[in-house]
Design a protein around this motif. Sequence first.
Motif, mmCIF file in Angstrom:
data_model
loop_
_atom_site.group_PDB
_atom_site.id
_atom_site.type_symbol
_atom_site.label_atom_id
_atom_site.label_comp_id
_atom_site.label_asym_id
_atom_site.label_seq_id
_atom_site.Cartn_x
_atom_site.Cartn_y
_atom_site.Cartn_z
ATOM 1 N N THR A 1 -13.458 8.424 25.053
ATOM 2 C CA THR A 1 -14.597 9.329 25.190
ATOM 3 C C THR A 1 -15.901 8.625 25.511
ATOM 4 O OG1 THR A 1 -15.018 9.207 22.816
ATOM 5 C CG2 THR A 1 -13.597 10.998 23.596
ATOM 6 N N VAL A 2 -15.976 7.302 25.340
ATOM 7 C CA VAL A 2 -17.246 6.617 25.544
ATOM 8 C C VAL A 2 -17.561 6.441 27.022
ATOM 9 C CG1 VAL A 2 -18.496 4.464 25.212
ATOM 10 C CG2 VAL A 2 -17.199 5.455 23.327
ATOM 11 N N PHE A 3 -16.678 5.796 27.755
ATOM 12 C CA PHE A 3 -16.984 5.505 29.153
ATOM 13 C C PHE A 3 -17.002 6.735 30.054
ATOM 14 C CE2 PHE A 3 -15.698 1.355 27.499
ATOM 15 C CZ PHE A 3 -16.862 0.669 27.784
ATOM 16 N N PRO A 4 -16.189 7.787 29.820
ATOM 17 C CA PRO A 4 -16.390 9.007 30.590
ATOM 18 C C PRO A 4 -17.769 9.583 30.360
ATOM 19 C CG PRO A 4 -14.195 9.021 29.658
ATOM 20 C CD PRO A 4 -14.911 7.830 29.063
ATOM 21 N N LEU A 5 -18.279 9.438 29.111
ATOM 22 C CA LEU A 5 -19.585 9.966 28.798
ATOM 23 C C LEU A 5 -20.672 9.264 29.586
ATOM 24 C CD1 LEU A 5 -21.413 11.735 26.989
ATOM 25 C CD2 LEU A 5 -21.417 9.869 25.320
ATOM 26 N N ILE A 6 -20.496 7.962 29.818
ATOM 27 C CA ILE A 6 -21.554 7.209 30.488
ATOM 28 C C ILE A 6 -21.272 7.006 31.970
ATOM 29 C CG2 ILE A 6 -22.208 6.046 28.357
ATOM 30 C CD1 ILE A 6 -20.762 3.577 29.364
ATOM 31 N N SER A 7 -20.495 7.922 32.545
ATOM 32 C CA SER A 7 -20.205 7.800 33.976
ATOM 33 C C SER A 7 -20.575 9.070 34.726
ATOM 34 C CB SER A 7 -18.717 7.502 34.184
ATOM 35 O OG SER A 7 -17.921 8.550 33.665
ATOM 36 N N SER A 8 -21.571 9.804 34.196
ATOM 37 C CA SER A 8 -21.982 11.061 34.803
ATOM 38 C C SER A 8 -23.090 10.817 35.808
ATOM 39 C CB SER A 8 -22.465 12.026 33.714
ATOM 40 O OG SER A 8 -22.969 13.207 34.286
ATOM 41 N N CYS A 9 -22.841 11.097 37.073
ATOM 42 C CA CYS A 9 -23.845 10.915 38.126
ATOM 43 C C CYS A 9 -24.083 12.231 38.838
ATOM 44 C CB CYS A 9 -23.391 9.854 39.125
ATOM 45 S SG CYS A 9 -23.395 8.171 38.466
ATOM 46 N N THR A 10 -25.312 12.436 39.278
ATOM 47 C CA THR A 10 -25.663 13.635 40.009
ATOM 48 C C THR A 10 -26.664 13.262 41.085
ATOM 49 O OG1 THR A 10 -26.509 15.901 39.795
ATOM 50 C CG2 THR A 10 -27.573 14.204 38.458
ATOM 51 N N THR A 11 -26.752 14.070 42.124
ATOM 52 C CA THR A 11 -27.686 13.805 43.213
ATOM 53 C C THR A 11 -28.969 14.581 42.981
ATOM 54 O OG1 THR A 11 -25.895 13.429 44.797
ATOM 55 C CG2 THR A 11 -28.064 13.948 45.689
ATOM 56 N N ASN A 12 -30.089 13.882 42.999
ATOM 57 C CA ASN A 12 -31.379 14.535 42.811
ATOM 58 C C ASN A 12 -31.766 15.239 44.115
ATOM 59 O OD1 ASN A 12 -34.455 14.672 42.938
ATOM 60 N ND2 ASN A 12 -34.115 14.063 40.814
ATOM 61 N N PRO A 13 -32.043 16.539 44.073
ATOM 62 C CA PRO A 13 -32.344 17.268 45.307
ATOM 63 C C PRO A 13 -33.655 16.840 45.959
ATOM 64 C CG PRO A 13 -32.691 18.657 43.371
ATOM 65 C CD PRO A 13 -32.013 17.423 42.893
ATOM 66 N N ALA A 14 -34.589 16.298 45.183
ATOM 67 C CA ALA A 14 -35.886 15.906 45.752
ATOM 68 C C ALA A 14 -35.823 14.561 46.448
ATOM 69 C CB ALA A 14 -36.951 15.866 44.657
ATOM 70 N N THR A 15 -35.014 13.652 45.918
ATOM 71 C CA THR A 15 -34.974 12.293 46.467
ATOM 72 C C THR A 15 -33.712 12.019 47.274
ATOM 73 O OG1 THR A 15 -33.869 11.366 44.509
ATOM 74 C CG2 THR A 15 -36.287 11.496 44.468
ATOM 75 N N GLY A 16 -32.668 12.815 47.052
ATOM 76 C CA GLY A 16 -31.389 12.568 47.700
ATOM 77 C C GLY A 16 -30.650 11.387 47.116
ATOM 78 N N ARG A 17 -31.162 10.861 46.010
ATOM 79 C CA ARG A 17 -30.575 9.686 45.379
ATOM 80 C C ARG A 17 -29.629 10.084 44.259
ATOM 81 N NH1 ARG A 17 -32.223 6.670 41.036
ATOM 82 N NH2 ARG A 17 -34.237 7.730 40.884
ATOM 83 N N SER A 18 -28.516 9.369 44.152
ATOM 84 C CA SER A 18 -27.583 9.597 43.054
ATOM 85 C C SER A 18 -28.174 9.030 41.771
ATOM 86 C CB SER A 18 -26.238 8.929 43.355
ATOM 87 O OG SER A 18 -25.331 9.115 42.284
ATOM 88 N N GLN A 19 -28.141 9.820 40.707
ATOM 89 C CA GLN A 19 -28.705 9.398 39.431
ATOM 90 C C GLN A 19 -27.665 9.462 38.327
ATOM 91 O OE1 GLN A 19 -32.158 12.216 39.459
ATOM 92 N NE2 GLN A 19 -33.329 10.383 38.921
ATOM 93 N N PHE A 20 -27.775 8.531 37.394
ATOM 94 C CA PHE A 20 -26.934 8.494 36.216
ATOM 95 C C PHE A 20 -27.655 9.241 35.103
ATOM 96 C CE2 PHE A 20 -26.198 6.055 32.220
ATOM 97 C CZ PHE A 20 -24.919 6.529 31.971
ATOM 98 N N LEU A 21 -27.145 10.415 34.713
ATOM 99 C CA LEU A 21 -27.825 11.254 33.735
ATOM 100 C C LEU A 21 -26.878 11.689 32.629
ATOM 101 C CD1 LEU A 21 -29.834 13.609 36.139
ATOM 102 C CD2 LEU A 21 -30.680 11.565 34.974
ATOM 103 N N LEU A 22 -27.322 11.492 31.398
ATOM 104 C CA LEU A 22 -26.579 11.983 30.246
ATOM 105 C C LEU A 22 -27.169 13.269 29.698
ATOM 106 C CD1 LEU A 22 -26.034 8.661 28.238
ATOM 107 C CD2 LEU A 22 -24.435 9.802 29.775
ATOM 108 N N VAL A 23 -28.411 13.579 30.075
ATOM 109 C CA VAL A 23 -29.091 14.778 29.599
ATOM 110 C C VAL A 23 -29.688 15.509 30.794
ATOM 111 C CG1 VAL A 23 -29.607 13.901 27.297
ATOM 112 C CG2 VAL A 23 -31.195 13.442 29.165
ATOM 113 N N GLY A 24 -29.887 16.811 30.643
ATOM 114 C CA GLY A 24 -30.447 17.615 31.713
ATOM 115 C C GLY A 24 -31.924 17.884 31.516
#
Length: 278
Positions: free
Chosen positions: A33-56
Amino acid sequence: MTERIEFDSKILENAPRINLSRRGIISGLAAGTVFPLISSCTTNPATGRSQFLLVGDDAIATMAAAAWTDMKAETPQTSNTALKNRVLNVWNRTATGAGKQNEQWDVAVFDTDDVNAFVMPGNRVGVYRGITELTENDDQLSSVLGHETGHVIARHAAERYSIQTAAQVGLMASQIAIGQSETLSKYGAAIGALGGAAVQYGVILPYSRSNELEADKLGVDYMHNAGYDVTQSVRLWELMDANSTGARQPEFMSTHPDPANRAIALRQYINARGYALM
């Protein structure tokens, strides 16, 4: 006068914490459960950059609420109507440039000498009298507010929190592995200290400086959209550089890029975007 245009870190004080105890890490690793938790990435719509986010965004805004309430209760606000109107006018134009004009914002002008400003998630804007006195015109003040708005739109608070949390998890996991090694266990403290320094100077601080430069560029975009003179963003950092007092620590040890380097990067960005020729 020290350079203090920065994203206020108090909003992270009440952030939810991952269980970083030795037992918690071992259990998490065993359960997967640890490493799946810290492997969440999303694309920021303003920058187009992929970001590593654990919180919204909602979680970060909730964290910011208590800090904002405390700050307004503890820090005096200006009674200067002309100053308040100036800040509100510049903010409204800059917010329009950022596409945020249809949202409700809580704007406070604090009556202290701090050369600082911030925009918290949850649409909370704080401007200190000190930064309004340093800036030579509204264009430079828009650069400050655009930069801080860029932090929010680029989700830098959530990103920094996530990176720091993941770094803690990684360090704890490595310490567990070292402790279980007969060869390495006697060097555990020294290795742990080196690992902590490597994470701080090799991961966390570079991320922070990268966030600052990204916010600088977003702020220039918002200035341009609002009709402000974007070349004044370069002048602002030249002023910051000239007004810095005392010995400045090396850039690699700082959360912020050197002011002179920020001015250079902005000049290059403005030319590349065709906003002006500098």
